[in-house]
Design an enzyme around this catalytic site. Structure first.
Site: not given
Ligand code: ADP
Ligand code: MG
Length: 306
Positions: A11-12, A121
């Site tokens: 994600g980063n 999820k």
């Protein structure tokens, strides 16, 4: 000999909004092109949590809603568009001649996968109890309360079995092209005769990257995330950063609960699976910035089968 590497971006590497992503991919492209300039063959995978969430949310007031596999496909296109252009520009700035493209990638899952019996999820918008009940009734969604913040749709997280576009990815790699593939873990599909049917599910991007690395007979699986190394007793006083973990140690640490489910656990599990897949296979978990140092053995956590 060139090493073939599957790199999984977290994600980063991408951020959350279109503006943030367009800025961040410029930074992300640098360590990636470093690896290419050092002579490695690269296949790039990435997560899509915030992006697919945003796309799903944008369509959630529409009736009929945009199906979730279609949202996944859109996220691959949108992320690939930014990422391939950033890598292209970085290659051109360094006078490198490689070409880069995104392959919209479908990952085949087993319809008998036990995950389908227990969706876990959370995706998309938050709803009230009444709205959630209505969606369960009218759309057949599974809805669950999410940490006191309201109700959300939950989908299953099945394991990847195969990659539908694997031959194409192989051909591109053999011809020295850089490929962005299995974005967000791939669009989950089940095979029904000659038809690939999209299913509302999320395949873990770490597991999908591992599957791709096995399929491509890669030398390395590199999982790039927000931390430089894997730790035991993470965040505690006796935290210890690890340089190398054997399979037996991984198993022991998993048993002892050192790796958070949904974040570090799937990375360690994917790394173990790859390290176990063939002789000489190496898995590395490190930060985006340290990718090049990591592959030189200077930092990161290596998971090996010795
Ligand atoms: P990504 O988007 O790259 O998949 P995640 O947030 O899912 O990233 O997982 C990486 C995060 O896992 C790290 O930033 C760290 O906060 C967390 N983490 C949990 N357990 C550990 C551990 N044992 N060692 C290192 N990091 C850990
Ligand atoms: Mg993650």
């Amino acid at each position: 000999m060139k090493d073939k590497i599957v790199v999984a971006l977290g994600g980063n590497a991408l951020g959350k909004t279109p503006k943030e992503q367009l800025e961040l991919v410029k930074k992300t492209a640098k360590p990636i092109v470093d690896l290419i300039s050092e002579g490695h063959e690269l296949v790039i995978a990435h997560g899509n949590g915030p992006q697919v969430g945003m796309i799903n949310l944008a369509f959630s007031k529409n009736d009929p809603q945009m199906p979730f596999p279609e949202c996944g496909a859109m996220s691959q296109g949108y992320i690939g568009y930014h990422l391939q252009n950033a890598i292209r520009e970085e290659l051109l700035n360094r006078d490198m001649k490689q070409k880069v493209a995104t392959v919209i990638t479908q990952v085949i899952v087993d319809k008998e996968d036990k995950a389908f019996e227990n969706p876990t999820k959370p995706i998309g918008a938050f709803y009230t109890k009444e709205e959630a009940d209505e969606l369960e009734k009218t759309k057949g969604f599974s809805m669950k309360e999410d940490a006191g913040r309201g109700y959300r749709r939950v989908v299953p997280s099945p394991l990847p079995v195969d990659v539908a576009e694997k031959e194409i990815v192989k051909t591109l790699v053999e011809n020295d092209h850089i490929v962005i593939t299995v974005g967000g873990g791939g669009i989950p599909v089940i095979e029904e005769g000659n038809t690939l049917v999209g299913v509302p599910a999320v395949i873990d991007k770490d597991f999908a990257s591992e599957k791709m690395a096995e399929i491509l007979d890669a030398d390395y699986l590199i999982i790039l995330t927000a931390v430089e190394k894997v730790a035991i007793n993470f965040g505690k006083e006796n935290e210890k950063w690890l340089d190398e973990i054997s399979i037996a140690e991984c198993e022991k640490y998993i048993e002892e609960g050192h790796f958070a489910p949904g974040s570090m656990l799937p990375k360690v599990q994917a790394a173990m699976k790859f390290a176990n897949s063939k002789k000489g296979a190496k898995a590395l978990i490190t930060s985006l910035e340290k990718a090049s140092d990591g592959i030189k053995g200077l930092t990161g956590t290596v998971i090996v089968n010795k």
